[in-house]
Scaffold this motif. Sequence first.
Motif, PDB file in Angstrom:
ATOM      1  N   VAL A   1       0.852  -1.182   0.000  1.00 54.98           N
ATOM      2  CA  VAL A   1       0.000   0.000   0.000  1.00 54.98           C
ATOM      3  C   VAL A   1       0.890   1.234   0.000  1.00 54.98           C
ATOM      4  CG1 VAL A   1      -1.792   1.276   1.228  1.00 54.98           C
ATOM      5  CG2 VAL A   1      -1.775  -1.209   1.306  1.00 54.98           C
ATOM      6  N   PRO A   2       0.736   2.142  -0.974  1.00 56.77           N
ATOM      7  CA  PRO A   2       1.579   3.349  -1.031  1.00 56.77           C
ATOM      8  C   PRO A   2       1.202   4.336   0.063  1.00 56.77           C
ATOM      9  CG  PRO A   2      -0.092   3.431  -2.738  1.00 56.77           C
ATOM     10  CD  PRO A   2      -0.206   2.086  -2.096  1.00 56.77           C
ATOM     11  N   ALA A   3       1.709   4.104   1.261  1.00 59.00           N
ATOM     12  CA  ALA A   3       1.389   4.977   2.392  1.00 59.00           C
ATOM     13  C   ALA A   3       2.621   5.121   3.281  1.00 59.00           C
ATOM     14  CB  ALA A   3       0.222   4.412   3.200  1.00 59.00           C
ATOM     15  N   ILE A   4       2.828   6.318   3.804  1.00 58.39           N
ATOM     16  CA  ILE A   4       3.901   6.569   4.754  1.00 58.39           C
ATOM     17  C   ILE A   4       3.311   6.463   6.150  1.00 58.39           C
ATOM     18  CG2 ILE A   4       5.632   8.222   5.537  1.00 58.39           C
ATOM     19  CD1 ILE A   4       6.081   7.108   2.713  1.00 58.39           C
ATOM     20  N   VAL A   5       3.717   5.439   6.867  1.00 59.62           N
ATOM     21  CA  VAL A   5       3.146   5.169   8.190  1.00 59.62           C
ATOM     22  C   VAL A   5       4.287   5.147   9.193  1.00 59.62           C
ATOM     23  CG1 VAL A   5       1.776   3.574   9.570  1.00 59.62           C
ATOM     24  CG2 VAL A   5       1.316   3.813   7.129  1.00 59.62           C
ATOM     25  N   HIS A   6       4.456   6.233   9.915  1.00 56.43           N
ATOM     26  CA  HIS A   6       5.576   6.351  10.844  1.00 56.43           C
ATOM     27  C   HIS A   6       5.110   6.518  12.283  1.00 56.43           C
ATOM     28  CE1 HIS A   6       9.904   6.950  11.497  1.00 56.43           C
ATOM     29  NE2 HIS A   6       9.572   7.870  12.378  1.00 56.43           N
ATOM     30  N   SER A   7       4.086   7.335  12.503  1.00 54.62           N
ATOM     31  CA  SER A   7       3.621   7.620  13.863  1.00 54.62           C
ATOM     32  C   SER A   7       2.888   6.419  14.461  1.00 54.62           C
ATOM     33  CB  SER A   7       2.676   8.823  13.855  1.00 54.62           C
ATOM     34  OG  SER A   7       1.491   8.510  13.145  1.00 54.62           O
ATOM     35  N   PRO A   8       2.975   6.239  15.777  1.00 60.25           N
ATOM     36  CA  PRO A   8       2.231   5.146  16.432  1.00 60.25           C
ATOM     37  C   PRO A   8       0.733   5.213  16.155  1.00 60.25           C
ATOM     38  CG  PRO A   8       3.857   6.073  17.931  1.00 60.25           C
ATOM     39  CD  PRO A   8       3.834   6.973  16.732  1.00 60.25           C
ATOM     40  N   ALA A   9       0.168   6.426  16.097  1.00 58.21           N
ATOM     41  CA  ALA A   9      -1.272   6.569  15.866  1.00 58.21           C
ATOM     42  C   ALA A   9      -1.670   6.004  14.510  1.00 58.21           C
ATOM     43  CB  ALA A   9      -1.675   8.046  15.956  1.00 58.21           C
ATOM     44  N   LEU A  10      -0.893   6.298  13.477  1.00 62.20           N
ATOM     45  CA  LEU A  10      -1.221   5.815  12.138  1.00 62.20           C
ATOM     46  C   LEU A  10      -0.908   4.330  11.996  1.00 62.20           C
ATOM     47  CD1 LEU A  10      -2.542   7.229   9.816  1.00 62.20           C
ATOM     48  CD2 LEU A  10      -0.316   7.554   8.757  1.00 62.20           C
ATOM     49  N   GLN A  11       0.107   3.854  12.701  1.00 61.72           N
ATOM     50  CA  GLN A  11       0.405   2.422  12.679  1.00 61.72           C
ATOM     51  C   GLN A  11      -0.752   1.631  13.281  1.00 61.72           C
ATOM     52  OE1 GLN A  11       4.177   1.860  14.640  1.00 61.72           O
ATOM     53  NE2 GLN A  11       5.344   2.895  13.033  1.00 61.72           N
ATOM     54  N   ARG A  12      -1.309   2.143  14.384  1.00 61.41           N
ATOM     55  CA  ARG A  12      -2.459   1.467  15.000  1.00 61.41           C
ATOM     56  C   ARG A  12      -3.662   1.482  14.061  1.00 61.41           C
ATOM     57  NH1 ARG A  12      -0.509   4.271  19.606  1.00 61.41           N
ATOM     58  NH2 ARG A  12      -2.036   5.945  19.271  1.00 61.41           N
ATOM     59  N   LEU A  13      -3.870   2.622  13.397  1.00 63.59           N
ATOM     60  CA  LEU A  13      -5.002   2.747  12.484  1.00 63.59           C
ATOM     61  C   LEU A  13      -4.867   1.778  11.313  1.00 63.59           C
ATOM     62  CD1 LEU A  13      -7.602   4.268  11.754  1.00 63.59           C
ATOM     63  CD2 LEU A  13      -6.197   5.942  10.549  1.00 63.59           C
ATOM     64  N   MET A  14      -3.677   1.666  10.750  1.00 64.18           N
ATOM     65  CA  MET A  14      -3.454   0.750   9.640  1.00 64.18           C
ATOM     66  C   MET A  14      -3.641  -0.711  10.073  1.00 64.18           C
ATOM     67  SD  MET A  14      -2.968   1.697   6.574  1.00 64.18           S
ATOM     68  CE  MET A  14      -2.491   3.044   5.502  1.00 64.18           C
ATOM     69  N   ALA A  15      -3.205  -1.019  11.292  1.00 64.82           N
ATOM     70  CA  ALA A  15      -3.384  -2.382  11.799  1.00 64.82           C
ATOM     71  C   ALA A  15      -4.873  -2.705  11.948  1.00 64.82           C
ATOM     72  CB  ALA A  15      -2.668  -2.543  13.138  1.00 64.82           C
ATOM     73  N   THR A  16      -5.645  -1.714  12.414  1.00 62.11           N
ATOM     74  CA  THR A  16      -7.090  -1.896  12.530  1.00 62.11           C
ATOM     75  C   THR A  16      -7.730  -2.055  11.158  1.00 62.11           C
ATOM     76  OG1 THR A  16      -7.137  -0.556  14.550  1.00 62.11           O
ATOM     77  CG2 THR A  16      -9.227  -0.878  13.403  1.00 62.11           C
ATOM     78  N   ALA A  17      -7.282  -1.235  10.205  1.00 61.78           N
ATOM     79  CA  ALA A  17      -7.820  -1.314   8.841  1.00 61.78           C
ATOM     80  C   ALA A  17      -7.573  -2.699   8.243  1.00 61.78           C
ATOM     81  CB  ALA A  17      -7.188  -0.238   7.968  1.00 61.78           C
ATOM     82  N   GLU A  18      -6.424  -3.284   8.530  1.00 62.08           N
ATOM     83  CA  GLU A  18      -6.115  -4.612   7.992  1.00 62.08           C
ATOM     84  C   GLU A  18      -7.039  -5.671   8.585  1.00 62.08           C
ATOM     85  OE1 GLU A  18      -2.251  -7.568   7.331  1.00 62.08           O
ATOM     86  OE2 GLU A  18      -2.000  -5.610   8.291  1.00 62.08           O
ATOM     87  N   ARG A  19      -7.362  -5.550   9.882  1.00 64.71           N
ATOM     88  CA  ARG A  19      -8.284  -6.494  10.509  1.00 64.71           C
ATOM     89  C   ARG A  19      -9.697  -6.316   9.956  1.00 64.71           C
ATOM     90  NH1 ARG A  19      -5.500  -4.900  15.175  1.00 64.71           N
ATOM     91  NH2 ARG A  19      -7.279  -3.655  15.883  1.00 64.71           N
ATOM     92  N   VAL A  20     -10.113  -5.057   9.827  1.00 67.70           N
ATOM     93  CA  VAL A  20     -11.447  -4.748   9.328  1.00 67.70           C
ATOM     94  C   VAL A  20     -11.622  -5.250   7.896  1.00 67.70           C
ATOM     95  CG1 VAL A  20     -12.918  -2.814   8.596  1.00 67.70           C
ATOM     96  CG2 VAL A  20     -11.814  -2.765  10.842  1.00 67.70           C
ATOM     97  N   ALA A  21     -10.541  -5.216   7.122  1.00 69.80           N
ATOM     98  CA  ALA A  21     -10.616  -5.585   5.705  1.00 69.80           C
ATOM     99  C   ALA A  21     -11.107  -7.006   5.492  1.00 69.80           C
ATOM    100  CB  ALA A  21      -9.239  -5.407   5.065  1.00 69.80           C
ATOM    101  N   LYS A  22     -10.886  -7.882   6.443  1.00 69.22           N
ATOM    102  CA  LYS A  22     -11.257  -9.292   6.287  1.00 69.22           C
ATOM    103  C   LYS A  22     -12.763  -9.508   6.406  1.00 69.22           C
ATOM    104  CE  LYS A  22      -6.841  -9.972   6.081  1.00 69.22           C
ATOM    105  NZ  LYS A  22      -6.204 -10.084   4.754  1.00 69.22           N
TER     106      LYS A  22
END
Length: 310
Positions: free
Chosen positions: A5-26
């Motif tokens: 995914v073309p995204a810059i994910v550096h901050s803890p807040a965005l890392q948590r959000l992306m991890a949630t998005a991956e779970r939700v995607a299923k």
Amino acid sequence: MLQGVPAIVHSPALQRLMATAERVAKTNASVLITGETGSGKEIIARAIHHFSLRCNKPLIDVNCGALPEHLVESELFGYEKGAFSGADSQKVGFFELAHEGTLFLDEIGELEPRTQVKLLRVLDGTPYYRVGGLKKVSVDARIIAATSRDLEDQVAKGAFRNDLFHRLNQIHLHIPPLRERREDIIPLSNFFLHATYPHLTFCEEAKRTLENYHWSGNVRELRNVVLTAAVFCPSETITAHELPSHIQEFRPRFDSSEAPIAAPLDTMEKDLILRALRGTAGHQQKAARILGISRRTLSRKLRSYSLQKG
């Protein structure tokens, strides 16, 4: 880049959000993404589609706010030949285009109440007619909606249907504004810069200035500022002076407390000069402007401190 995914994910807040998005995607649940304008809602939507079981099917993105009011229904649901003046052939709508894939409805809060009613019925699985059609159409599309508006407030005001809000809001993801995840500012800045100008870099003062600014326009504003600074940069190092004037006001202040209290005045002056030069990658004219002295005065001081030959 995050696992494709073309995204810059550096901050803890965005890392948590992306991890949630991956779970939700299923799941096949509808997702409502909220956040300020320019904060990156489309990136989250694309990540959900990428990680979903529908990833090999179409992702159709629609900006509801950009659709003319009189065309919203025909664009979403399609129309038959002869349905209205100019309808010279059948046209499938965005829902059909997203069949077995994902339909991303950006700025969902812009839809008129009349369209909201039909959208709710389709989301509940009810077959629908194309505009001017006699045959019902059934589609299977995963819905992701996004808005920069406060939909709960819109519901309270009667501008957005309560039942549609709850149908879209099965899972709610909120993107924090850029000013609340400052760890992402420099990685994003470097990404935007090097995508077009790989030979340029930011000096340390420019980086601190970017981090200090409040970014009301979020990632979109940051991208524009970075590219504009690159265009006007006269060398290979972007300094704070290439940034817009309203952002230059957020330049870091030199803190004299970093020097020992008992340090002689000339030692403190030398330290300030060296810091200014480091902040401008050795550019003496820019360093002189930062220090509030002339280029000639700076050269004289550099010679007096044996920092420059001649």
